[in-house]
Scaffold this active site. Structure first.
Site, PDB file in Angstrom:
ATOM      1  CB  THR A 210      -1.246  -7.491   6.509  1.00  0.00           C
ATOM      2  OG1 THR A 210      -0.235  -6.907   5.682  1.00  0.00           O
ATOM      3  CG2 THR A 210      -1.361  -8.963   6.170  1.00  0.00           C
TER       4      THR A 210
ATOM      5  CE1 TYR B  52       5.977 -11.015   6.526  1.00  0.00           C
ATOM      6  CE2 TYR B  52       6.365 -10.760   4.171  1.00  0.00           C
ATOM      7  CZ  TYR B  52       6.301 -11.561   5.295  1.00  0.00           C
ATOM      8  OH  TYR B  52       6.547 -12.908   5.188  1.00  0.00           O
ATOM      9  CB  CYS B  53       0.965  -3.727   4.623  1.00  0.00           C
ATOM     10  SG  CYS B  53       0.139  -2.126   4.600  1.00  0.00           S
ATOM     11  N   GLY B  54       0.816  -2.675   7.633  1.00  0.00           N
ATOM     12  CA  GLY B  54      -0.072  -2.450   8.765  1.00  0.00           C
ATOM     13  C   GLY B  54      -1.515  -2.752   8.437  1.00  0.00           C
TER      14      GLY B  54
END
Length: 221
Positions: free
Chosen positions: A76, A72-74
């Site tokens: 990803t 859930y990371c930018g």
């Protein structure tokens, strides 16, 4: 004083302000120490959802890209790019290994069984499945960091002098070569010795360019 003269007098102040507020250019890549003792073949990790240890000795002769990942990371969106990178450079012996971690922004909050469904249905979503090996979630910094990352960080200085803010640091102890964020990368040569390290700000495209340059040099040895 005319408008033209006012502009002339103000220009040095404006330029000085610009210089002071412009962010310092960060390095994206750093070569690793060449005299480091040991290799990644001294380490192992547990494969995701398989409950079995994988010895890195099985990758002898391969070029290995270690990546700390999060669902859930930018960043990803790099997952599909890493799939493509491994596929394109597979003829050269490149293998990508992913290590989920929740230490940066708590962006890998679920347990191990939730990681693949999260990738498939949420981010990147659309039925995405990683084609490279993932391992169980674990720490990459601090007291409980995985030993292979202790070795990689000790072998390779961080490209950036900026460690981050105290608010963003959730581990202890804090060391100068700690990983700063998700999707940092370490390249290890076919002899098990670390070669280079990239900041999370480096794009997969730039990493690919660096790896290709390294492989070209490797062929001439």
């Amino acid at each position: 004083m005319t408008t033209q003269l006012r502009v002339v007098h103000l220009l040095p102040l404006l330029l000085a302000c610009f210089v002071q507020t412009s962010p310092k250019q960060e390095k994206m890549k750093m070569d690793c120490h060449k005299d480091e003792k040991g290799t990644i073949y001294d380490y192992e990790a547990i494969a995701l959802n398989k409950n079995e240890y994988v010895s890195f000795k099985q990758y002898v002769g391969k070029h290995i890209l270690f990546v700390n990942v999060a669902t859930y990371c930018g960043l990803t969106a790099q997952y599909p790019e890493l799939n493509a990178l491994q596929e394109e450079l597979k003829p050269y012996g490149l293998v990508v290994l992913g290590f989920p971690c929740n230490q940066f922004g708590k962006q890998e909050p679920g347990d191990n069984k939730e990681i693949l469904p999260g990738l498939k249905y949420v981010r990147p979503g659309g039925g995405f499945v990683p084609s490279f090996q993932l391992f169980e979630k674990g720490d990459v910094n601090g007291e409980k960091e995985q030993k292979v990352f202790s070795f990689l960080k000790h072998s390779c200085p961080h490209p950036s002098e900026i460690l981050g803010t105290f608010k963003s640091i959730s581990w202890d102890p804090v060391k100068v070569h700690d990983i700063r964020w998700n999707f940092e990368k370490f390249l290890v040569g076919p002899d098990g010795i670390p070669v280079m390290r990239w900041s999370h700000r480096a794009t997969v495209s730039s990493v690919k360019t660096d790896i290709l340059a390294y492989l070209k040099q490797f062929k001439t040895k």
